[in-house]
Design a protein around this motif. Structure first.
Motif, PDB file in Angstrom:
ATOM      1  N   PRO A  41      51.786 104.700  71.124  1.00 14.31           N
ATOM      2  CA  PRO A  41      52.602 104.577  72.026  1.00 14.31           C
ATOM      3  C   PRO A  41      53.643 106.234  71.197  1.00 14.31           C
ATOM      4  O   PRO A  41      54.040 105.835  70.278  1.00 14.31           O
ATOM      5  N   ARG A  42      53.984 106.697  72.060  1.00 14.00           N
ATOM      6  CA  ARG A  42      54.905 107.961  71.680  1.00 14.00           C
ATOM      7  C   ARG A  42      55.881 107.325  71.702  1.00 14.00           C
ATOM      8  O   ARG A  42      57.110 106.509  71.821  1.00 14.00           O
ATOM      9  N   PRO A  43      56.758 107.627  70.091  1.00 15.52           N
ATOM     10  CA  PRO A  43      58.042 107.351  70.393  1.00 15.52           C
ATOM     11  C   PRO A  43      58.871 108.279  71.385  1.00 15.52           C
ATOM     12  O   PRO A  43      58.563 108.943  72.164  1.00 15.52           O
TER      13      PRO A  43
END
Length: 74
Positions: A41-43
């Protein structure tokens, strides 16, 4: 004339090979190649202001400077 026959046969062979690969699950289908790792998941993006006029600290400082320079609110 021979060139035209060769061209038609070549196109037919390409189409048949593509259909055979599609049916067997080839060309990136399931069961061929290494399994892909799950995506990370993207930060979360930072919630910092996008422009100076979106930044409440900047606006406060600007108002403070305007009051100090004029003596009256801007």
């Amino acid at each position: 004339m021979v060139f035209l026959v060769f061209l038609v046969v070549s196109i037919a062979v390409v189409v048949l090979v593509m259909r055979a690969a599609e049916r067997s699950g080839g060309a990136g289908g399931p069961g061929l190649g290494a399994p892909q790792a799950p995506r990370r998941p993207r930060p979360p993006r930072s919630t910092r202001p996008l422009a100076p006029d979106d930044d409440p600290d900047f606006l406060r400082e600007l108002e403070r400077r305007a009051k100090r320079d004029d003596g009256s609110p801007a």
